[in-house]
Design a protein around this motif. Structure first.
Motif, PDB file in Angstrom:
ATOM      1  N   THR A   1       4.009  46.790   0.791  1.00  0.00           N
ATOM      2  CA  THR A   1       3.605  46.993   2.186  1.00  0.00           C
ATOM      3  C   THR A   1       2.094  47.149   2.220  1.00  0.00           C
ATOM      4  O   THR A   1       1.558  48.249   2.143  1.00  0.00           O
ATOM      5  CB  THR A   1       4.279  48.239   2.781  1.00  0.00           C
ATOM      6  OG1 THR A   1       5.690  48.114   2.644  1.00  0.00           O
ATOM      7  CG2 THR A   1       3.927  48.383   4.253  1.00  0.00           C
ATOM      8  N   PRO A   2       1.366  46.023   2.290  1.00  0.00           N
ATOM      9  CA  PRO A   2      -0.101  46.058   2.273  1.00  0.00           C
ATOM     10  C   PRO A   2      -0.662  46.401   3.643  1.00  0.00           C
ATOM     11  O   PRO A   2       0.063  46.522   4.625  1.00  0.00           O
ATOM     12  CB  PRO A   2      -0.466  44.626   1.876  1.00  0.00           C
ATOM     13  CG  PRO A   2       0.646  43.812   2.466  1.00  0.00           C
ATOM     14  CD  PRO A   2       1.881  44.661   2.385  1.00  0.00           C
ATOM     15  N   HIS A   3      -1.990  46.560   3.686  1.00  0.00           N
ATOM     16  CA  HIS A   3      -2.650  46.822   4.972  1.00  0.00           C
ATOM     17  C   HIS A   3      -2.633  45.579   5.853  1.00  0.00           C
ATOM     18  O   HIS A   3      -2.732  45.683   7.067  1.00  0.00           O
ATOM     19  CB  HIS A   3      -4.093  47.290   4.721  1.00  0.00           C
ATOM     20  CG  HIS A   3      -4.181  48.601   3.995  1.00  0.00           C
ATOM     21  ND1 HIS A   3      -3.728  49.772   4.548  1.00  0.00           N
ATOM     22  CD2 HIS A   3      -4.655  48.912   2.768  1.00  0.00           C
ATOM     23  CE1 HIS A   3      -3.936  50.766   3.697  1.00  0.00           C
ATOM     24  NE2 HIS A   3      -4.489  50.267   2.609  1.00  0.00           N
ATOM     25  N   ASP A   4      -2.530  44.422   5.244  1.00  0.00           N
ATOM     26  CA  ASP A   4      -2.495  43.177   6.007  1.00  0.00           C
ATOM     27  C   ASP A   4      -1.096  42.986   6.601  1.00  0.00           C
ATOM     28  O   ASP A   4      -0.114  42.799   5.865  1.00  0.00           O
ATOM     29  CB  ASP A   4      -2.829  42.002   5.087  1.00  0.00           C
ATOM     30  CG  ASP A   4      -2.891  40.677   5.830  1.00  0.00           C
ATOM     31  OD1 ASP A   4      -2.622  40.657   7.050  1.00  0.00           O
ATOM     32  OD2 ASP A   4      -3.188  39.655   5.177  1.00  0.00           O
ATOM     33  N   PRO A   5      -0.965  43.032   7.943  1.00  0.00           N
ATOM     34  CA  PRO A   5       0.365  42.896   8.554  1.00  0.00           C
ATOM     35  C   PRO A   5       0.994  41.526   8.335  1.00  0.00           C
ATOM     36  O   PRO A   5       2.188  41.357   8.538  1.00  0.00           O
ATOM     37  CB  PRO A   5       0.090  43.139  10.048  1.00  0.00           C
ATOM     38  CG  PRO A   5      -1.356  42.811  10.239  1.00  0.00           C
ATOM     39  CD  PRO A   5      -2.021  43.205   8.957  1.00  0.00           C
ATOM     40  N   MET A   6       0.185  40.551   7.902  1.00  0.00           N
ATOM     41  CA  MET A   6       0.721  39.213   7.656  1.00  0.00           C
ATOM     42  C   MET A   6       1.458  39.136   6.318  1.00  0.00           C
ATOM     43  O   MET A   6       2.116  38.153   6.036  1.00  0.00           O
ATOM     44  CB  MET A   6      -0.410  38.186   7.672  1.00  0.00           C
ATOM     45  CG  MET A   6      -1.145  38.100   8.992  1.00  0.00           C
ATOM     46  SD  MET A   6      -0.181  37.253  10.246  1.00  0.00           S
ATOM     47  CE  MET A   6      -0.370  35.569   9.679  1.00  0.00           C
ATOM     48  N   ARG A   7       1.354  40.192   5.502  1.00  0.00           N
ATOM     49  CA  ARG A   7       1.949  40.143   4.169  1.00  0.00           C
ATOM     50  C   ARG A   7       3.072  41.160   3.990  1.00  0.00           C
ATOM     51  O   ARG A   7       3.560  41.355   2.886  1.00  0.00           O
ATOM     52  CB  ARG A   7       0.858  40.373   3.122  1.00  0.00           C
ATOM     53  CG  ARG A   7      -0.212  39.291   3.098  1.00  0.00           C
ATOM     54  CD  ARG A   7      -1.334  39.666   2.139  1.00  0.00           C
ATOM     55  NE  ARG A   7      -0.833  39.855   0.777  1.00  0.00           N
ATOM     56  CZ  ARG A   7      -1.515  40.492  -0.169  1.00  0.00           C
ATOM     57  NH1 ARG A   7      -2.698  41.016   0.113  1.00  0.00           N
ATOM     58  NH2 ARG A   7      -1.006  40.619  -1.379  1.00  0.00           N
TER      59      ARG A   7
END
Length: 384
Positions: free
Chosen positions: A82-88
Motif C-alpha cells: 500500500t504505497p503513497h501513490d494511489p495508482m499502485r
C-alpha cells in the motif's frame, strides 16, 4: 437475500478464513477460471521460487482483500503493498503473490497490470483512482428508462479506451421502450456516439439480448460500469445465472437509484470469464485520457488531419475540414463541442502534474490573448 452491508461486515473475519463475499461459495481450485494463463505463470515464476502463492483479488476493503487461490478464497492484509501513490494500491482484478501462511497473512506484491481502468478523484489534488485491473472488456451500462446522456457515454468510452480494454455499451431495460422503431433510433444515436464499439439493447428482466452479451464476456475479464439505477446489479445477476447482487427499485421521478453495490467484486461466470461489478459512478472524471478521447472522436481527428493548418481550432479558419463536415451535415455540432470539452478537461488534469505542459498551456493562452487584443485594436481602428 443478503444485503451489501451485511456482506461487507461479514467479510471482515479472521485472516486466512474463507471470505463471505458472493464468490466464496464457489471458488474453483483451477485458477484458469479466473484468467490465469501461461503469461501470468511466467510473470509469477520468481515469486513462486520464493515460496509465495498466486491469487487474484476479488474484493478490497479497509486495507485488506479477499484473494482467490488454488485452495479457495482467503483474507490477506495489503500493508506491504500500500504505497503513497494511489495508482499502485491493490485493486480488484489484480494478480498478487500471497504468503503461504501466517496470521495475519500478507499480500507481498502485485504482478504488473495488463490494463487498468482509472478515473480522476473528486479530490482537489490531482489523483487517479483505479476502479479495476486486468480488464479485457469494459461494459458501460446505460438505462433506457431515462433520457440518454450521450456526453456521459463519451466520457465512459474515453476512460475505457484509455484503459486498454474493449468497450461495450449495453442499453439496459430495453423492455421500457416497447416500440421497436423508437428503440432502434436510440441504438443508432449511441452507435454514432461510440464508433467501433458494440452497442447492445438488452432486457435482463425478460432475458432479451443476453445471449450475445454472454458470448462476448465469456472469454476474459469484464468490468461493469454505469450510474446508479442503470440496472448493473440486475444485469450482473442475469450474467451470473443467479441472484448474487442486491437489486433495489429505482425512483420513478428520474429513473435513478441508490447504490446497491458498495464494493467492487470479481465474480466467476458459469459460461466462462469473470465479471467485476462496481458501485454506481456519480462522477466520471478523465485521468490522462488523451488517447482515449482521440479514439472516441476518431472521425473528428481524421477530419482534423485534413485541415489546411495543423493547429486549426475548427472555428473560422479557412480550409477547415471539420467545419466543412458540420456544414455538410456529416458531423453533429454536439460531437465537436463534446470533443472540445473533454480535450480541455484532460489538458487541465495532465497539466496539474506536468510542469512542461502547464508552461505550454500558459504560453498558448497568452498567444491567444494577444491575438484577441490585436483583433480588437484593429476593429477599433476601422471604426475611427
Amino acid at each position: 437475500m443478503t444485503s451489501s452491508s451485511s456482506r461487507s461486515s461479514g467479510s471482515s473475519g479472521s485472516s486466512g478464513s474463507l471470505s463471505s463475499s458472493p464468490t466464496s461459495s464457489a471458488a474453483p481450485r483451477d485458477l484458469t477460471a479466473y484468467g490465469w494463463d501461461e503469461a501470468w505463470a511466467e510473470a509469477f515464476a520468481l515469486h513462486a521460487a520464493e515460496g509465495l502463492l498466486p491469487g487474484r483479488v476479488i474484493r478490497v476493503d479497509r486495507g485488506q482483500c479477499d484473494v482467490v487461490g488454488a485452495g479457495g478464497v482467503l483474507r490477506a492484509d495489503t500493508a506491504f503493498v500500500t504505497p503513497h501513490d494511489p495508482m499502485r494500491v491493490v485493486c480488484t482484478g489484480d494478480w498478487v503473490a500471497v504468503e503461504p501462511g501466517g496470521n495475519p497473512r500478507y499480500v507481498r506484491t502485485c504482478l504488473p497490470r495488463r490494463t487498468a481502468f482509472v478515473r480522476s478523484t473528486s479530490s482537489k489534488r490531482s489523483e487517479g483512482q483505479i476502479l479495476a485491473a486486468n480488464v479485457d472488456h469494459a461494459i458501460i451500462a446505460v438505462s433506457l428508462g431515462a433520457e440518454l446522456d450521450l456526453g456521459r457515454i463519451e466520457r465512459f468510452l474515453a476512460l475505457a479506451w484509455e484503459s486498454g480494454a474493449q468497450p461495450v455499451v449495453v442499453l439496459t431495460k430495453a423492455d421500457l421502450v416497447p416500440d421497436a422503431v423508437t428503440r432502434s433510433y436510440l441504438v443508432q444515436d449511441v452507435e454514432t456516439t461510440a464508433p467501433a464499439v458494440p452497442v447492445l439493447a438488452v432486457s435482463a428482466a425478460r432475458g432479451e439480448g443476453l445471449d450475445v452479451l454472454t458470448a462476448l464476456v465469456s472469454g476474459g475479464t469484464s468490468v461493469l460500469l454505469g450510474q446508479s439505477g442503470a440496472g448493473k446489479s440486475t444485469l450482473a445477476n442475469a450474467l451470473l445465472g443467479e441472484d448474487v447482487m442486491d437489486v433495489q427499485a429505482i425512483r420513478d421521478i428520474d429513473g435513478k437509484g441508490r447504490h446497491t453495490t458498495t464494493t467492487r467484486n470479481l465474480l466467476a461466470l458459469r459460461g466462462g470469464g469473470v465479471l467485476i461489478d462496481t458501485p454506481g459512478l456519480r462522477g466520471v472524471g478523465l485521468w490522462d485520457a488523451e488517447t482515449g478521447v482521440g479514439q472516441v472522436f476518431s472521425e473528428i481527428e481524421e477530419l482534423a488531419a485534413r485541415c489546411r493548418f495543423h493547429d486549426c481550432a475548427h472555428d473560422s479558419e479557412p480550409g477547415c475540414a471539420v467545419r466543412a463536415a458540420i456544414e455538410d451535415g456529416d458531423l453533429p455540432v454536439r460531437r465537436l463541442e463534446s470533443y472540445r470539452k473533454l480535450k480541455r478537461e484532460n489538458q487541465r488534469i495532465v497539466a496539474k502534474t506536468d510542469a512542461r505542459l502547464r508552461a505550454e498551456l500558459r504560453k498558448d493562452w497568452k498567444r491567444k490573448g494577444a491575438q484577441g487584443r490585436a483583433a480588437m485594436e484593429a476593429k477599433r481602428g476601422r471604426l475611427r
